[in-house]
Motif scaffolding. Structure first.
Motif, PDB file in Angstrom:
ATOM      1  N   THR A   1     -10.932  14.474  16.544  1.00 40.35           N
ATOM      2  CA  THR A   1      -9.992  15.330  15.817  1.00 40.35           C
ATOM      3  C   THR A   1      -9.239  14.442  14.828  1.00 40.35           C
ATOM      4  O   THR A   1      -9.291  13.209  14.931  1.00 40.35           O
ATOM      5  N   GLY A   2      -8.516  15.057  13.896  1.00 36.29           N
ATOM      6  CA  GLY A   2      -7.757  14.289  12.913  1.00 36.29           C
ATOM      7  C   GLY A   2      -6.777  13.297  13.543  1.00 36.29           C
ATOM      8  O   GLY A   2      -6.789  12.112  13.200  1.00 36.29           O
ATOM      9  N   PRO A   3      -5.920  13.776  14.488  1.00 35.32           N
ATOM     10  CA  PRO A   3      -4.973  12.842  15.104  1.00 35.32           C
ATOM     11  C   PRO A   3      -5.664  11.687  15.842  1.00 35.32           C
ATOM     12  O   PRO A   3      -5.167  10.557  15.835  1.00 35.32           O
ATOM     13  N   GLU A   4      -6.815  11.966  16.454  1.00 38.40           N
ATOM     14  CA  GLU A   4      -7.529  10.885  17.148  1.00 38.40           C
ATOM     15  C   GLU A   4      -8.047   9.851  16.150  1.00 38.40           C
ATOM     16  O   GLU A   4      -7.982   8.645  16.393  1.00 38.40           O
ATOM     17  N   TYR A   5      -8.572  10.353  15.021  1.00 38.89           N
ATOM     18  CA  TYR A   5      -9.115   9.440  14.002  1.00 38.89           C
ATOM     19  C   TYR A   5      -7.997   8.538  13.469  1.00 38.89           C
ATOM     20  O   TYR A   5      -8.140   7.318  13.398  1.00 38.89           O
ATOM     21  N   ALA A   6      -6.868   9.142  13.118  1.00 36.75           N
ATOM     22  CA  ALA A   6      -5.734   8.355  12.616  1.00 36.75           C
ATOM     23  C   ALA A   6      -5.249   7.399  13.698  1.00 36.75           C
ATOM     24  O   ALA A   6      -4.952   6.226  13.419  1.00 36.75           O
ATOM     25  N   GLY A   7      -5.191   7.894  14.938  1.00 35.49           N
ATOM     26  CA  GLY A   7      -4.703   7.084  16.056  1.00 35.49           C
ATOM     27  C   GLY A   7      -5.513   5.809  16.240  1.00 35.49           C
ATOM     28  O   GLY A   7      -4.970   4.743  16.531  1.00 35.49           O
ATOM     29  N   ARG A   8      -6.829   5.911  16.034  1.00 38.67           N
ATOM     30  CA  ARG A   8      -7.681   4.723  16.183  1.00 38.67           C
ATOM     31  C   ARG A   8      -7.279   3.636  15.191  1.00 38.67           C
ATOM     32  O   ARG A   8      -7.239   2.455  15.519  1.00 38.67           O
ATOM     33  N   PHE A   9      -6.988   4.058  13.949  1.00 41.18           N
ATOM     34  CA  PHE A   9      -6.636   3.064  12.929  1.00 41.18           C
ATOM     35  C   PHE A   9      -5.246   2.503  13.177  1.00 41.18           C
ATOM     36  O   PHE A   9      -5.000   1.309  13.002  1.00 41.18           O
ATOM     37  N   ILE A  10      -4.326   3.374  13.612  1.00 38.10           N
ATOM     38  CA  ILE A  10      -2.967   2.905  13.890  1.00 38.10           C
ATOM     39  C   ILE A  10      -3.036   1.882  15.031  1.00 38.10           C
ATOM     40  O   ILE A  10      -2.392   0.833  14.982  1.00 38.10           O
ATOM     41  N   GLU A  11      -3.880   2.161  16.005  1.00 40.81           N
ATOM     42  CA  GLU A  11      -4.089   1.240  17.137  1.00 40.81           C
ATOM     43  C   GLU A  11      -4.662  -0.099  16.658  1.00 40.81           C
ATOM     44  O   GLU A  11      -4.183  -1.160  17.046  1.00 40.81           O
ATOM     45  N   MET A  12      -5.671  -0.046  15.786  1.00 38.95           N
ATOM     46  CA  MET A  12      -6.278  -1.281  15.281  1.00 38.95           C
ATOM     47  C   MET A  12      -5.261  -2.102  14.495  1.00 38.95           C
ATOM     48  O   MET A  12      -5.254  -3.329  14.569  1.00 38.95           O
ATOM     49  N   LEU A  13      -4.377  -1.422  13.762  1.00 37.16           N
ATOM     50  CA  LEU A  13      -3.373  -2.146  12.971  1.00 37.16           C
ATOM     51  C   LEU A  13      -2.306  -2.783  13.866  1.00 37.16           C
ATOM     52  O   LEU A  13      -1.672  -3.757  13.481  1.00 37.16           O
ATOM     53  N   ARG A  14      -2.113  -2.230  15.078  1.00 37.50           N
ATOM     54  CA  ARG A  14      -1.149  -2.827  16.007  1.00 37.50           C
ATOM     55  C   ARG A  14      -1.539  -4.257  16.332  1.00 37.50           C
ATOM     56  O   ARG A  14      -0.690  -5.078  16.633  1.00 37.50           O
ATOM     57  N   GLY A  15      -2.818  -4.546  16.315  1.00 32.45           N
ATOM     58  CA  GLY A  15      -3.298  -5.892  16.613  1.00 32.45           C
ATOM     59  C   GLY A  15      -3.160  -6.850  15.432  1.00 32.45           C
ATOM     60  O   GLY A  15      -3.636  -7.974  15.497  1.00 32.45           O
TER      61      GLY A  15
ATOM     62  N   ILE B   1       0.860  -1.184   0.000  1.00 29.03           N
ATOM     63  CA  ILE B   1       0.000   0.000   0.000  1.00 29.03           C
ATOM     64  C   ILE B   1       0.897   1.234   0.000  1.00 29.03           C
ATOM     65  O   ILE B   1       1.781   1.356   0.852  1.00 29.03           O
ATOM     66  N   ILE B   2       0.704   2.104  -0.977  1.00 26.40           N
ATOM     67  CA  ILE B   2       1.541   3.308  -1.060  1.00 26.40           C
ATOM     68  C   ILE B   2       0.802   4.449  -0.383  1.00 26.40           C
ATOM     69  O   ILE B   2      -0.234   4.908  -0.882  1.00 26.40           O
ATOM     70  N   GLY B   3       1.323   4.914   0.749  1.00 25.91           N
ATOM     71  CA  GLY B   3       0.689   5.996   1.492  1.00 25.91           C
ATOM     72  C   GLY B   3       0.063   5.478   2.776  1.00 25.91           C
ATOM     73  O   GLY B   3      -0.734   4.536   2.738  1.00 25.91           O
ATOM     74  N   GLY B   4       0.428   6.081   3.898  1.00 22.83           N
ATOM     75  CA  GLY B   4      -0.070   5.649   5.206  1.00 22.83           C
ATOM     76  C   GLY B   4      -1.041   6.628   5.811  1.00 22.83           C
ATOM     77  O   GLY B   4      -1.115   6.796   7.021  1.00 22.83           O
ATOM     78  N   GLY B   5      -1.811   7.332   4.972  1.00 26.01           N
ATOM     79  CA  GLY B   5      -2.886   8.196   5.462  1.00 26.01           C
ATOM     80  C   GLY B   5      -4.110   7.350   5.791  1.00 26.01           C
ATOM     81  O   GLY B   5      -4.027   6.118   5.782  1.00 26.01           O
ATOM     82  N   PRO B   6      -5.236   8.000   6.074  1.00 22.47           N
ATOM     83  CA  PRO B   6      -6.441   7.237   6.408  1.00 22.47           C
ATOM     84  C   PRO B   6      -6.819   6.233   5.314  1.00 22.47           C
ATOM     85  O   PRO B   6      -7.304   5.141   5.636  1.00 22.47           O
ATOM     86  N   ALA B   7      -6.568   6.562   4.057  1.00 19.22           N
ATOM     87  CA  ALA B   7      -6.912   5.635   2.974  1.00 19.22           C
ATOM     88  C   ALA B   7      -6.060   4.377   3.062  1.00 19.22           C
ATOM     89  O   ALA B   7      -6.576   3.256   3.061  1.00 19.22           O
ATOM     90  N   GLY B   8      -4.755   4.550   3.168  1.00 17.95           N
ATOM     91  CA  GLY B   8      -3.850   3.409   3.237  1.00 17.95           C
ATOM     92  C   GLY B   8      -4.100   2.550   4.471  1.00 17.95           C
ATOM     93  O   GLY B   8      -4.104   1.316   4.391  1.00 17.95           O
TER      94      GLY B   8
END
Ligand SMILES: Cc1cc2nc3c(=O)[nH]c(=O)nc-3n(C[C@H](O)[C@H](O)[C@H](O)COP(=O)(O)OP(=O)(O)OC[C@H]3O[C@@H](n4cnc5c(N)ncnc54)[C@H](O)[C@@H]3O)c2cc1C
Ligand code: SF4
Lengths: 417, 115
Positions: A61-75, A8-15
């Motif tokens: 907020t934006g950082p919280e939204y991204a943080g949720r996905f980064i957290e889910m990917l940790r699992g 996946i190219i790009g680690g924003g919300p889409a990636g």
């Protein structure tokens, strides 16, 4: 050569969302490549709230939204490689990358999701006459300076363009003690969300000048003055309407441009209306096994829609890896009266349960209908109380409506009767 | 009748609010009714900003008020936020200022930073 099932190219919300849904669909070898030092994309600098109402049913907020996905990917076992720039992409799905850690590296991918997002247009800047002094920034660059690096870019500010980034920055700079003198918009309507006009301009009594533009920029080293003029129906400045603002900063919020250099290098077909890849209903581009989602596909104003679209792309990429490519007859989608573009641009006749179409209207409509035509025959119609170019629209057509269409194309148009 | 645009979500519904009964029409969901009535009686906003962060990787920590605070108090809240310095580690949701400017709202971190 390094290999990965899905890159996946790009680690924003889409990636991030594409990775999560591909993982949930059973792909285990997933690699996200992100050129920034952190995942999260543009959300890291969007510290304001207003994200996630659809997806998380709460306002984040934006950082919280991204943080949720980064957290889910940790699992999961999804690997996120930051500080990694993808330099080149080929049609046979080989990526050329560089990073401080791995140096130059070529990676062969089973499938690819393009999720590179957008960059800001600066075209407005080039066509502005006047001095080439410092103090002229794109709104997003100013946002990054302020919210990530911690630098205020100016004290007296004029904003050209009423896109959301400009509006958000009007409020942000005001709260930090700057004086925002005016927001100037070339078109007779704002390009941003209504809620941002209310809470970013009206709340602070910042005037919005519609049908106006910047016609001169003055300053020796640093910006000192800008001139703003009214424009006629053909967007030409009207002499005698000049207003002069003493200011040290001009922010440009004149739109976003999907970042498709890599897509072009690989030979992905680009739609000139969206500046993004031409895709099928499953987000697959003209190259089999290469998918696109988020702002690289078309400019989104809501991250929730980015997430939903990217989930579909991730699932489709998983299906490609596990079961091979889709075949089947294609039907083209056309934009008719009042519609600027459609995504997808075409779909396969045998869509499983429904077809979702995203688009933007060309002007403001009240109490109008979105109609879908198969030749002369109307196959679906949807009522909308309010539509505006600044707000992405979508309609969902159940698969049974598509059973009996002729070979296409289908046309989406706005009707006002 | 006062015409408003609901700012509770990006949909931005066009509301009409009765100035006497505070009855709201034009909303697509119940949150719009609450917003419309409040906006005439006591307008409130969530404030977001950043504070100085002492960390290896980042210079600023994004923060927000954990509830909407009276609109008239926004600049007072900003002045309080400007005084804060935070050392990593910090977790999303950590309270940095309790009861900021007497509003009953807290200023909380909106991202986690490990080091
Ligand atoms: C200022 C602003 C305000 C917004 N406000 C709201 C709001 O209030 N509510 C809401 O719902 N939405 C809002 N949005 C919209 C939403 O944030 C975006 O639609 C969304 O972030 C797009 O996600 P993306 O992943 O497609 O792109 P991005 O977030 O831009 O991510 C793309 C990523 O790809 C990386 N990349 C690009 N090229 C390469 C390469 N060659 N190699 C490696 N990595 C690469 C980039 O570094 C970046 O991290 C806002 C957007 C902006 C800009
Ligand atoms: S009324 Fe509901 S749907 Fe409409 S803008 Fe307000 S919160 Fe959003």
């Amino acid at each position: 050569m390094t290999k990965a099932e899905l890159v996946i190219i790009g680690g924003g919300p889409a990636g991030l969302a594409a990775a999560l849904s591909a993982w949930e669909s059973g792909v285990k070898d997933i690699l996200i490549l992100e050129r920034d030092r952190q995942a999260g994309g543009i959300l890291n600098q969007c510290i304001h709230n207003g994200f996630g109402l659809h997806y998380f049913k709460e306002e984040l907020t934006g950082p919280e939204y991204a943080g949720r996905f980064i957290e889910m990917l940790r699992g999961t076992d999804v690997r996120v490689r930051t500080d990694t720039m993808v330099l080149d992409l080929t049609a046979d799905r080989i990526l050329h990358t560089v990073s401080p850690e791995h140096g130059y590296e070529a990676i062969r991918a089973g499938a690819i999701v393009l999720a590179m997002g957008c960059r800001e247009r600066t075209r407005g800047a080039i066509s502005i006459p006047g001095a080439r002094c410092s103090g002229v920034f794109t709104a997003g660059a100013a946002q990054r300076f302020l919210n990530i690096e911690g630098y205020m870019v100016g004290k007296r500010v004029v904003i050209l363009g009423s896109g959301d980034i400009g509006l958000i920055m009007a409020r942000r700079m005001t709260l930090e003690g700057a004086k925002v003198l005016a927001c100037v918009e070339l078109m007779p309507y704002s390009g941003g969300l209504n809620r941002n006009i209310v809470q970013c301009l009206n709340d602070f009594d910042i005037p919005l000048y519609l049908s106006h533009t910047v016609t001169d920029v003055r300053g020796k080293d640093r910006l000192e003055q800008v001139t703003v003029s009214k424009v006629d129906e053909n967007r030409r400045p009207i002499p005698g309407t000049e207003m002069v603002f003493d200011c040290d900063t001009l922010l440009l919020s004149v739109g976003l441009l999907p970042e498709n250099e890599l897509s072009r290098q690989a030979g992905v077909e680009i739609d000139p209306r969206t500046n993004g890849p031409r895709v099928w209903e499953n987000c697959e581009t003209s190259i089999p096994g290469v998918f696109a989602c988020g702002n690289v596909l078309h400019v989104h104003d809501l991250v929730d829609y980015v997430t939903a679209e990217s989930m579909r792309a991730g699932e489709a990429a998983a299906k490609f890896i596990q079961a091979g490519g889709e075949t089947g007859d294609g039907v083209e989608l056309q934009n008719g009266d009042g519609v600027g573009y459609t995504v997808p641009q075409h779909f396969r006749r045998d869509v499983s349960d429904k077809l979702q179409i995203f688009f933007r209207v060309r002007r403001i409509y009240r109490d109008a209908f979105i109609s879908v035509y198969d030749g002369e025959r109307r196959i679906a119609r949807f009522k909308r109380e309010h539509m505006a170019p600044g707000e992405m629209e979508n309609i969902t057509i159940p698969a049974m409506f598509l059973k009996h269409i002729t070979g296409g194309p289908l046309t989406v148009r706005i009707e006002e009767d | 009748m006062k015409e408003l645009i609901c700012i509770t979500c990006p949909k931005g519904c066009h509301l009409k609010v009765d100035e006497e009964t505070f009855a709201v029409t034009g909303n697509s969901c119940p949150r719009g009714a609450v917003y419309g009535a409040n906006e005439l009686r006591n307008p409130v906003r969530v404030v977001t900003s950043t504070v100085v962060l002492e960390s290896e990787s980042f210079r600023r920590l994004p923060v927000k008020t954990d509830r909407a605070i009276p609109k008239a108090k926004m600049f007072e809240v900003m002045a309080e936020i400007a005084k804060v310095r935070v050392h990593a580690p910090v977790r999303v949701g950590d309270v940095l200022i309790a009861n900021v400017a007497g509003t009953d709202g807290n200023v909380v971190a909106t991202r986690s930073v490990k080091e």
